[in-house]
Design a protein around this motif. Structure first.
Motif, PDB file in Angstrom:
ATOM      1  N   SER A   1     -11.095  47.592  56.982  1.00  0.00           N
ATOM      2  CA  SER A   1     -10.664  48.923  56.580  1.00  0.00           C
ATOM      3  C   SER A   1     -11.170  49.145  55.165  1.00  0.00           C
ATOM      4  O   SER A   1     -10.831  48.384  54.259  1.00  0.00           O
ATOM      5  CB  SER A   1      -9.133  49.008  56.624  1.00  0.00           C
ATOM      6  N   CYS A   2     -11.983  50.160  54.973  1.00  0.00           N
ATOM      7  CA  CYS A   2     -12.631  50.274  53.668  1.00  0.00           C
ATOM      8  C   CYS A   2     -12.932  51.718  53.279  1.00  0.00           C
ATOM      9  O   CYS A   2     -13.112  52.594  54.124  1.00  0.00           O
ATOM     10  CB  CYS A   2     -13.919  49.454  53.632  1.00  0.00           C
ATOM     11  N   LYS A   3     -12.979  51.902  51.993  1.00  0.00           N
ATOM     12  CA  LYS A   3     -13.416  53.157  51.409  1.00  0.00           C
ATOM     13  C   LYS A   3     -14.771  52.878  50.768  1.00  0.00           C
ATOM     14  O   LYS A   3     -14.866  52.163  49.770  1.00  0.00           O
ATOM     15  CB  LYS A   3     -12.418  53.651  50.359  1.00  0.00           C
ATOM     16  N   ILE A   4     -15.828  53.420  51.361  1.00  0.00           N
ATOM     17  CA  ILE A   4     -17.174  53.175  50.859  1.00  0.00           C
ATOM     18  C   ILE A   4     -17.439  54.129  49.707  1.00  0.00           C
ATOM     19  O   ILE A   4     -17.572  55.338  49.891  1.00  0.00           O
ATOM     20  CB  ILE A   4     -18.227  53.360  51.969  1.00  0.00           C
TER      21      ILE A   4
ATOM     22  N   ILE B   1     -22.065  46.303  63.921  1.00  0.00           N
ATOM     23  CA  ILE B   1     -21.012  47.026  63.203  1.00  0.00           C
ATOM     24  C   ILE B   1     -20.781  48.386  63.844  1.00  0.00           C
ATOM     25  O   ILE B   1     -21.715  49.181  63.998  1.00  0.00           O
ATOM     26  CB  ILE B   1     -21.395  47.218  61.718  1.00  0.00           C
ATOM     27  N   ASN B   2     -19.536  48.638  64.210  1.00  0.00           N
ATOM     28  CA  ASN B   2     -19.180  49.919  64.817  1.00  0.00           C
ATOM     29  C   ASN B   2     -18.016  50.547  64.066  1.00  0.00           C
ATOM     30  O   ASN B   2     -17.021  49.864  63.771  1.00  0.00           O
ATOM     31  CB  ASN B   2     -18.790  49.731  66.279  1.00  0.00           C
ATOM     32  N   GLU B   3     -18.148  51.824  63.761  1.00  0.00           N
ATOM     33  CA  GLU B   3     -17.043  52.555  63.160  1.00  0.00           C
ATOM     34  C   GLU B   3     -16.100  52.983  64.277  1.00  0.00           C
ATOM     35  O   GLU B   3     -16.474  53.755  65.154  1.00  0.00           O
ATOM     36  CB  GLU B   3     -17.550  53.775  62.401  1.00  0.00           C
ATOM     37  N   ILE B   4     -14.866  52.466  64.247  1.00  0.00           N
ATOM     38  CA  ILE B   4     -13.947  52.734  65.341  1.00  0.00           C
ATOM     39  C   ILE B   4     -12.843  53.713  64.966  1.00  0.00           C
ATOM     40  O   ILE B   4     -12.097  54.173  65.832  1.00  0.00           O
ATOM     41  CB  ILE B   4     -13.321  51.422  65.866  1.00  0.00           C
ATOM     42  N   TYR B   5     -12.738  54.030  63.681  1.00  0.00           N
ATOM     43  CA  TYR B   5     -11.702  54.975  63.258  1.00  0.00           C
ATOM     44  C   TYR B   5     -12.018  55.480  61.857  1.00  0.00           C
ATOM     45  O   TYR B   5     -12.605  54.757  61.046  1.00  0.00           O
ATOM     46  CB  TYR B   5     -10.326  54.299  63.252  1.00  0.00           C
ATOM     47  N   GLU B   6     -11.615  56.737  61.595  1.00  0.00           N
ATOM     48  CA  GLU B   6     -11.741  57.268  60.236  1.00  0.00           C
ATOM     49  C   GLU B   6     -10.522  58.123  59.911  1.00  0.00           C
ATOM     50  O   GLU B   6     -10.141  59.000  60.688  1.00  0.00           O
ATOM     51  CB  GLU B   6     -13.008  58.094  60.070  1.00  0.00           C
ATOM     52  N   ASP B   7      -9.928  57.838  58.781  1.00  0.00           N
ATOM     53  CA  ASP B   7      -8.853  58.662  58.250  1.00  0.00           C
ATOM     54  C   ASP B   7      -9.500  59.620  57.253  1.00  0.00           C
ATOM     55  O   ASP B   7      -9.809  59.240  56.124  1.00  0.00           O
ATOM     56  CB  ASP B   7      -7.803  57.790  57.556  1.00  0.00           C
ATOM     57  N   HIS B   8      -9.707  60.850  57.675  1.00  0.00           N
ATOM     58  CA  HIS B   8     -10.458  61.804  56.858  1.00  0.00           C
ATOM     59  C   HIS B   8      -9.695  62.200  55.595  1.00  0.00           C
ATOM     60  O   HIS B   8     -10.316  62.456  54.552  1.00  0.00           O
ATOM     61  CB  HIS B   8     -10.792  63.048  57.689  1.00  0.00           C
TER      62      HIS B   8
ATOM     63  N   HIS C   1     -10.140  59.205  53.354  1.00  0.00           N
ATOM     64  CA  HIS C   1     -11.526  58.746  53.264  1.00  0.00           C
ATOM     65  C   HIS C   1     -11.655  57.247  53.531  1.00  0.00           C
ATOM     66  O   HIS C   1     -12.401  56.534  52.860  1.00  0.00           O
ATOM     67  CB  HIS C   1     -12.120  59.083  51.890  1.00  0.00           C
ATOM     68  N   ILE C   2     -10.916  56.791  54.540  1.00  0.00           N
ATOM     69  CA  ILE C   2     -10.924  55.379  54.899  1.00  0.00           C
ATOM     70  C   ILE C   2     -11.545  55.228  56.288  1.00  0.00           C
ATOM     71  O   ILE C   2     -11.199  55.958  57.219  1.00  0.00           O
ATOM     72  CB  ILE C   2      -9.495  54.798  54.935  1.00  0.00           C
ATOM     73  N   LYS C   3     -12.440  54.264  56.417  1.00  0.00           N
ATOM     74  CA  LYS C   3     -13.042  53.954  57.710  1.00  0.00           C
ATOM     75  C   LYS C   3     -12.628  52.554  58.139  1.00  0.00           C
ATOM     76  O   LYS C   3     -12.467  51.662  57.309  1.00  0.00           O
ATOM     77  CB  LYS C   3     -14.564  54.029  57.628  1.00  0.00           C
ATOM     78  N   ILE C   4     -12.455  52.384  59.445  1.00  0.00           N
ATOM     79  CA  ILE C   4     -12.214  51.057  59.990  1.00  0.00           C
ATOM     80  C   ILE C   4     -13.439  50.665  60.807  1.00  0.00           C
ATOM     81  O   ILE C   4     -13.857  51.397  61.713  1.00  0.00           O
ATOM     82  CB  ILE C   4     -10.941  51.012  60.848  1.00  0.00           C
ATOM     83  N   LEU C   5     -13.991  49.528  60.453  1.00  0.00           N
ATOM     84  CA  LEU C   5     -15.205  49.024  61.084  1.00  0.00           C
ATOM     85  C   LEU C   5     -14.875  47.794  61.909  1.00  0.00           C
ATOM     86  O   LEU C   5     -14.107  46.925  61.478  1.00  0.00           O
ATOM     87  CB  LEU C   5     -16.259  48.678  60.043  1.00  0.00           C
ATOM     88  N   SER C   6     -15.467  47.701  63.091  1.00  0.00           N
ATOM     89  CA  SER C   6     -15.341  46.525  63.931  1.00  0.00           C
ATOM     90  C   SER C   6     -16.662  45.752  63.870  1.00  0.00           C
ATOM     91  O   SER C   6     -17.728  46.318  64.136  1.00  0.00           O
ATOM     92  CB  SER C   6     -15.023  46.926  65.377  1.00  0.00           C
ATOM     93  N   LEU C   7     -16.586  44.479  63.532  1.00  0.00           N
ATOM     94  CA  LEU C   7     -17.773  43.654  63.393  1.00  0.00           C
ATOM     95  C   LEU C   7     -17.746  42.534  64.430  1.00  0.00           C
ATOM     96  O   LEU C   7     -16.717  41.884  64.635  1.00  0.00           O
ATOM     97  CB  LEU C   7     -17.868  43.016  62.013  1.00  0.00           C
ATOM     98  N   GLN C   8     -18.879  42.326  65.087  1.00  0.00           N
ATOM     99  CA  GLN C   8     -19.031  41.231  66.023  1.00  0.00           C
ATOM    100  C   GLN C   8     -20.313  40.487  65.676  1.00  0.00           C
ATOM    101  O   GLN C   8     -21.371  41.101  65.482  1.00  0.00           O
ATOM    102  CB  GLN C   8     -19.094  41.755  67.461  1.00  0.00           C
TER     103      GLN C   8
END
Length: 277
Positions: free
Chosen positions: A237-240, A258-265, A268-275
């Motif tokens: 969960s990050c703010k770029i 890396i996939n963006e799976i959620y954004e709190d507009h 301005h926070i994005k949640i990224l899923s990494l595999q």
């Protein structure tokens, strides 16, 4: 008191207050990790140089100046990171987090990324329920505690100097929750991690851990070690904020999908899923 001395006193007080409220000053200490708008310095809703200038402009009117001084100390104007305590309701639990910005710094503050990650886990509990979860750079441990409340077996980790605050926060929030499985442990990103140390981890969490460029190489090595079996899922969960943050994500793309799976507009926070590739 002379007009000159009075103006000097007003200006000094304003600078003192502004110094505590303006987080944009020193990136080398990690103060770039802020949740403030870019125009915070000139935001008249909080103590700022704009307020100081206005105070000086009206310094002939003692009533006006006194009123401005009261605004500077209005508790409603205190920024979230400056509060000594914050309360959150997540995963059907109440979390009371003591903050110590002045004493410990960024690791003793609940940042928006941790709140957003906790909210996301609450709505997607299948991602961590019944699994072994490790939180990197846990800070106050909010995201990890939410995971524990949702049925995960959790290790919240931090650097040595931040452990006392993290440990006390976890203990303060978990004494009567016997169903929780959670412990705090030191994890120093600068030290090698043997792949067997955390071989049972299913999910790695990270909330706002991408913000100091000097830590990026170490963070990548840690993530590589934790995902050596290519099964572990990483949720960040990050703010770029800066180009360097985006460059780090590009560097990680060499090793992770890396996939963006959620954004709190709103935050301005994005949640990224990494595999791991």
């Amino acid at each position: 008191m002379s007009r000159r001395k009075y103006n000097s006193l007003v200006w000094s007080i304003c600078l003192l207050v502004t110094g505590f409220s303006n987080l944009k000053a020193d990136e080398n200490l990690g103060l770039c990790k802020n949740n403030l708008p870019a125009d915070h310095v000139l935001n008249v809703d909080s103590p700022s140089l704009a307020t100081c200038n206005l105070a000086l402009k009206n310094s002939e009117d003692m009533t006006t100046t006194t009123s401005l001084a009261v605004v500077l100390y209005d508790e409603d104007k205190i920024l979230p990171h400056e509060l000594t305590s914050r309360t959150f309701y997540l995963a059907d639990e109440k979390f009371v987090i003591e903050q110590n910005w002045q004493g410990v710094g960024v690791a003793a503050v609940v940042w928006d990324s941790a709140v957003v990650l906790g909210e996301y886990l609450q709505d997607h509990r299948h991602l961590i329920q019944g699994k072994k979860v490790l939180e990197l750079g846990a800070g106050t441990g909010l995201a990890g505690m939410v995971a524990a409340a949702l049925g995960a077996d959790v290790i919240v980790t931090e650097r040595e100097s931040a452990m006392p605050h993290l440990t006390s926060t976890v203990l303060a929030n978990s004494p009567n929750r016997k169903h929780w499985k959670i412990k705090a442990s030191v994890l120093d990103w600068t030290q090698p991690i043997h792949y067997k140390t955390y071989s049972d981890v299913d999910v790695v969490l990270g909330a706002d851990i991408i913000y100091i460029e000097e830590t990026f190489n170490d963070l990548l090595k840690v993530l590589m070690s934790l995902t050596y079996n290519r099964i572990v899922q990483v949720l960040l969960s990050c703010k770029i904020r800066y180009d360097r943050d985006r460059n780090f994500l590009k560097m990680m793309e060499e090793h992770f999908s890396i996939n963006e799976i959620y954004e709190d507009h709103s935050r301005h926070i994005k949640i990224l899923s990494l595999q791991r590739l």
